[in-house]
Design a protein around this motif. Structure first.
Motif: not given
Length: 209
Positions: A87-88, A82, A78-79, A91-92
């Motif tokens: 975008g979130d 990001s 995630k780091e 990433i999810e």
């Protein structure tokens, strides 16, 4: 379309994390899975092309064979993403795919989300056929497994019956099933030759305990 520079940075990040993996789980495996994703998605149109390739690149970050701390791996992933401006929601999706597509994690679970189903088929295709045979024996050597023995369990030969020969019927997409069919036949042909040359009698072997 994902930029070449971005893909290079992703592959560099992945290569550092896979430096102690066997050759069957290296960056070339990631590239083959990405290629399979493109081939399947071109027909099936199951997911956004960029998202599908992104998920394909990071599908092994929590692989139990090499990852002792999945939580830490997800945090690191995630780091990284990001920091690359991803975008979130995307990433999810990547995390969801990484945590859900392995052969063992899907046992007893329902139908995967479309992008996970797509990457799952692409990954499983790389586990069968000519490349699958090569990867099976490479990984067996990496783990110092015997080629074959009195039981199927714990041998590379046995792995074909425990997993690889099952994958054809576990494909999620029509395109995946079609591609898997040819590769499955090649494995059956190979195993026939392997059995004759070694004197193995498959009907007398058991999976053991």
């Amino acid at each position: 379309m994902l930029s070449e520079c971005f893909i290079e940075r992703c592959e560099l990040w992945l290569s550092k994390r896979s430096s102690d993996h066997d050759p069957g789980h290296d960056i070339e495996h990631i590239r083959r899975v990405r290629r399979n994703v493109r081939l399947i998605n071109r027909v099936e149109q199951m997911a956004d092309d960029d998202l599908a390739e992104l998920c394909a690149m990071f599908h092994e970050v929590t692989d139990h064979k090499f990852c002792s701390d999945p939580t830490a791996s997800i945090v690191s992933l995630k780091e990284f993403l990001s920091g690359e401006g991803i975008g979130d929601p995307e990433i999810e999706s990547v995390v969801t795919v990484a945590e859900s597509i392995s052969f063992s994690s899907m046992k007893g679970k329902g139908k995967p989300v479309p992008v996970a189903a797509l990457v799952m088929d692409a990954d499983r295709l790389d586990a069968i056929g000519a490349i699958g045979i090569a990867r099976a024996f490479t990984y067996g050597g990496f783990r110092n497994r015997p080629l074959y023995g009195e039981r199927l369990s714990g041998t590379t030969y046995g792995h074909f019956f425990e997993k690889l020969l099952l994958l054809k019927d576990l494909m999620n997409t029509g395109t995946g099933r079609k591609m898997a069919g040819e590769r499955h036949l090649l494995m059956e042909t190979f195993l026939g030759h392997f059995e004759r040359e070694t004197g193995i009698e498959p009907a007398t072997l058991s999976l053991g305990s």
